[in-house]
Design a protein around this motif. Structure first.
Motif, PDB file in Angstrom:
ATOM      1  N   GLY A  47     -34.320 -12.691  13.630  1.00 43.85           N
ATOM      2  CA  GLY A  47     -33.587 -11.422  13.674  1.00 43.85           C
ATOM      3  C   GLY A  47     -32.257 -11.512  12.951  1.00 43.85           C
ATOM      4  O   GLY A  47     -31.892 -10.615  12.175  1.00 43.85           O
ATOM      5  N   ILE A  48     -31.531 -12.592  13.185  1.00 43.89           N
ATOM      6  CA  ILE A  48     -30.256 -12.794  12.496  1.00 43.89           C
ATOM      7  C   ILE A  48     -30.487 -12.958  10.995  1.00 43.89           C
ATOM      8  O   ILE A  48     -29.710 -12.443  10.175  1.00 43.89           O
ATOM      9  CB  ILE A  48     -29.521 -14.027  13.070  1.00 43.89           C
ATOM     10  CG1 ILE A  48     -29.105 -13.761  14.514  1.00 43.89           C
ATOM     11  CG2 ILE A  48     -28.326 -14.415  12.218  1.00 43.89           C
ATOM     12  CD1 ILE A  48     -28.094 -12.651  14.682  1.00 43.89           C
ATOM     13  N   ALA A  49     -31.552 -13.651  10.621  1.00 41.31           N
ATOM     14  CA  ALA A  49     -31.855 -13.836   9.202  1.00 41.31           C
ATOM     15  C   ALA A  49     -32.145 -12.491   8.528  1.00 41.31           C
ATOM     16  O   ALA A  49     -31.687 -12.243   7.408  1.00 41.31           O
ATOM     17  CB  ALA A  49     -33.047 -14.775   9.033  1.00 41.31           C
ATOM     18  N   VAL A  50     -32.863 -11.616   9.212  1.00 41.58           N
ATOM     19  CA  VAL A  50     -33.147 -10.286   8.660  1.00 41.58           C
ATOM     20  C   VAL A  50     -31.853  -9.483   8.506  1.00 41.58           C
ATOM     21  O   VAL A  50     -31.629  -8.836   7.478  1.00 41.58           O
ATOM     22  CB  VAL A  50     -34.169  -9.525   9.537  1.00 41.58           C
ATOM     23  CG1 VAL A  50     -34.235  -8.059   9.160  1.00 41.58           C
ATOM     24  CG2 VAL A  50     -35.545 -10.159   9.417  1.00 41.58           C
ATOM     25  N   LEU A  51     -30.987  -9.518   9.503  1.00 41.64           N
ATOM     26  CA  LEU A  51     -29.718  -8.800   9.404  1.00 41.64           C
ATOM     27  C   LEU A  51     -28.863  -9.345   8.261  1.00 41.64           C
ATOM     28  O   LEU A  51     -28.227  -8.575   7.524  1.00 41.64           O
ATOM     29  CB  LEU A  51     -28.960  -8.882  10.728  1.00 41.64           C
ATOM     30  CG  LEU A  51     -29.581  -8.112  11.884  1.00 41.64           C
ATOM     31  CD1 LEU A  51     -28.780  -8.341  13.163  1.00 41.64           C
ATOM     32  CD2 LEU A  51     -29.671  -6.636  11.564  1.00 41.64           C
ATOM     33  N   TYR A  52     -28.837 -10.657   8.092  1.00 42.99           N
ATOM     34  CA  TYR A  52     -28.079 -11.267   6.999  1.00 42.99           C
ATOM     35  C   TYR A  52     -28.662 -10.842   5.654  1.00 42.99           C
ATOM     36  O   TYR A  52     -27.920 -10.546   4.706  1.00 42.99           O
ATOM     37  CB  TYR A  52     -28.077 -12.786   7.147  1.00 42.99           C
ATOM     38  CG  TYR A  52     -27.310 -13.492   6.069  1.00 42.99           C
ATOM     39  CD1 TYR A  52     -25.946 -13.305   5.918  1.00 42.99           C
ATOM     40  CD2 TYR A  52     -27.960 -14.344   5.190  1.00 42.99           C
ATOM     41  CE1 TYR A  52     -25.241 -13.952   4.915  1.00 42.99           C
ATOM     42  CE2 TYR A  52     -27.264 -14.993   4.190  1.00 42.99           C
ATOM     43  CZ  TYR A  52     -25.914 -14.795   4.060  1.00 42.99           C
ATOM     44  OH  TYR A  52     -25.230 -15.427   3.069  1.00 42.99           O
ATOM     45  N   LEU A  53     -29.979 -10.813   5.556  1.00 41.09           N
ATOM     46  CA  LEU A  53     -30.631 -10.400   4.316  1.00 41.09           C
ATOM     47  C   LEU A  53     -30.294  -8.952   3.979  1.00 41.09           C
ATOM     48  O   LEU A  53     -30.006  -8.622   2.824  1.00 41.09           O
ATOM     49  CB  LEU A  53     -32.143 -10.579   4.438  1.00 41.09           C
ATOM     50  CG  LEU A  53     -32.987 -10.208   3.224  1.00 41.09           C
ATOM     51  CD1 LEU A  53     -32.623 -11.114   2.054  1.00 41.09           C
ATOM     52  CD2 LEU A  53     -34.452 -10.326   3.554  1.00 41.09           C
ATOM     53  N   VAL A  54     -30.286  -8.077   4.976  1.00 42.24           N
ATOM     54  CA  VAL A  54     -29.973  -6.659   4.746  1.00 42.24           C
ATOM     55  C   VAL A  54     -28.529  -6.498   4.272  1.00 42.24           C
ATOM     56  O   VAL A  54     -28.256  -5.788   3.295  1.00 42.24           O
ATOM     57  CB  VAL A  54     -30.242  -5.834   6.021  1.00 42.24           C
ATOM     58  CG1 VAL A  54     -29.656  -4.440   5.915  1.00 42.24           C
ATOM     59  CG2 VAL A  54     -31.736  -5.755   6.294  1.00 42.24           C
ATOM     60  N   THR A  55     -27.594  -7.160   4.941  1.00 36.26           N
ATOM     61  CA  THR A  55     -26.190  -7.011   4.535  1.00 36.26           C
ATOM     62  C   THR A  55     -25.937  -7.593   3.151  1.00 36.26           C
ATOM     63  O   THR A  55     -25.193  -7.013   2.359  1.00 36.26           O
ATOM     64  CB  THR A  55     -25.232  -7.660   5.557  1.00 36.26           C
ATOM     65  OG1 THR A  55     -25.561  -9.043   5.700  1.00 36.26           O
ATOM     66  CG2 THR A  55     -25.312  -6.976   6.897  1.00 36.26           C
ATOM     67  N   THR A  59     -24.580  -5.641  -0.241  1.00 38.22           N
ATOM     68  CA  THR A  59     -23.448  -6.164  -1.003  1.00 38.22           C
ATOM     69  C   THR A  59     -23.826  -6.358  -2.466  1.00 38.22           C
ATOM     70  O   THR A  59     -23.060  -5.995  -3.367  1.00 38.22           O
ATOM     71  CB  THR A  59     -22.961  -7.488  -0.400  1.00 38.22           C
ATOM     72  OG1 THR A  59     -22.617  -7.270   0.969  1.00 38.22           O
ATOM     73  CG2 THR A  59     -21.772  -8.039  -1.146  1.00 38.22           C
ATOM     74  N   LEU A  60     -24.999  -6.912  -2.712  1.00 39.40           N
ATOM     75  CA  LEU A  60     -25.453  -7.114  -4.087  1.00 39.40           C
ATOM     76  C   LEU A  60     -25.604  -5.774  -4.810  1.00 39.40           C
ATOM     77  O   LEU A  60     -25.187  -5.638  -5.964  1.00 39.40           O
ATOM     78  CB  LEU A  60     -26.777  -7.880  -4.101  1.00 39.40           C
ATOM     79  CG  LEU A  60     -27.404  -8.092  -5.481  1.00 39.40           C
ATOM     80  CD1 LEU A  60     -26.479  -8.935  -6.356  1.00 39.40           C
ATOM     81  CD2 LEU A  60     -28.766  -8.745  -5.338  1.00 39.40           C
ATOM     82  N   ALA A  61     -26.175  -4.781  -4.146  1.00 37.57           N
ATOM     83  CA  ALA A  61     -26.326  -3.469  -4.769  1.00 37.57           C
ATOM     84  C   ALA A  61     -24.965  -2.867  -5.122  1.00 37.57           C
ATOM     85  O   ALA A  61     -24.798  -2.262  -6.181  1.00 37.57           O
ATOM     86  CB  ALA A  61     -27.091  -2.537  -3.836  1.00 37.57           C
ATOM     87  N   LYS A  62     -23.986  -3.044  -4.249  1.00 36.64           N
ATOM     88  CA  LYS A  62     -22.649  -2.516  -4.513  1.00 36.64           C
ATOM     89  C   LYS A  62     -21.997  -3.233  -5.688  1.00 36.64           C
ATOM     90  O   LYS A  62     -21.368  -2.605  -6.542  1.00 36.64           O
ATOM     91  CB  LYS A  62     -21.761  -2.652  -3.273  1.00 36.64           C
ATOM     92  CG  LYS A  62     -20.377  -2.079  -3.458  1.00 36.64           C
ATOM     93  CD  LYS A  62     -19.491  -2.376  -2.277  1.00 36.64           C
ATOM     94  CE  LYS A  62     -18.087  -1.885  -2.470  1.00 36.64           C
ATOM     95  NZ  LYS A  62     -17.461  -2.261  -3.698  1.00 36.64           N
ATOM     96  N   VAL A  63     -22.155  -4.543  -5.772  1.00 39.82           N
ATOM     97  CA  VAL A  63     -21.566  -5.312  -6.870  1.00 39.82           C
ATOM     98  C   VAL A  63     -22.192  -4.900  -8.198  1.00 39.82           C
ATOM     99  O   VAL A  63     -21.482  -4.707  -9.200  1.00 39.82           O
ATOM    100  CB  VAL A  63     -21.744  -6.830  -6.621  1.00 39.82           C
ATOM    101  CG1 VAL A  63     -21.434  -7.638  -7.860  1.00 39.82           C
ATOM    102  CG2 VAL A  63     -20.874  -7.269  -5.461  1.00 39.82           C
TER     103      VAL A  63
END
Length: 95
Positions: A47-55, A59-63
Motif C-alpha cells: 500500500g505504501i509502495a502504491v502511494l509512493y508510486l502515485v505521488t 511529481t514527474l508529470a509536473k516536472v
C-alpha cells in the motif's frame, strides 16, 4: 508572418475520463492488495509502495509540464527578438 501558437485545451470529457481511469486503477489496486493472502505488514508495504508510486508519478508529470512551458516561453522571447530585429532592419541603408 505573426504566427501565434494554437493553445490546446483539454475537453471536460477527456479530463473526466482521465480522472475516472485513475480512480478505477487506484481502487482496483487497493482491492487487490486488501484481498491478497499475505501478512498484514506485506499488504501495508504494498500500500505504501502504491502511494509512493502515485505521488512520484504526479511529481514527474509536473516536472515535464514545467520544462515544456519554460521551453515555450524561451521560444516566444526569441521569436519576439527576431521580429523586432526584422522590423528595425532597413535593407536599403548604407553600411
Amino acid at each position: 508572418m505573426n504566427e501565434t501558437p494554437v493553445r490546446q485545451q483539454n475537453t471536460a470529457a477527456y479530463y473526466g475520463q482521465a480522472a475516472a481511469s485513475f480512480a478505477v486503477a487506484l481502487v482496483a489496486t487497493a482491492v487487490g492488495i486488501l484481498r491478497l493472502e499475505a501478512d498484514t505488514w506485506v499488504r501495508a508495504f504494498l500500500g505504501i509502495a502504491v502511494l509512493y508510486l502515485v505521488t512520484s508519478a504526479f511529481t514527474l508529470a509536473k516536472v515535464v509540464r514545467d520544462r515544456q512551458e519554460a521551453g515555450q516561453l524561451v521560444s516566444r522571447v526569441d521569436q519576439a527578438r527576431l521580429e523586432k530585429l526584422l522590423a528595425e532592419h532597413d535593407p536599403f541603408e548604407k553600411l
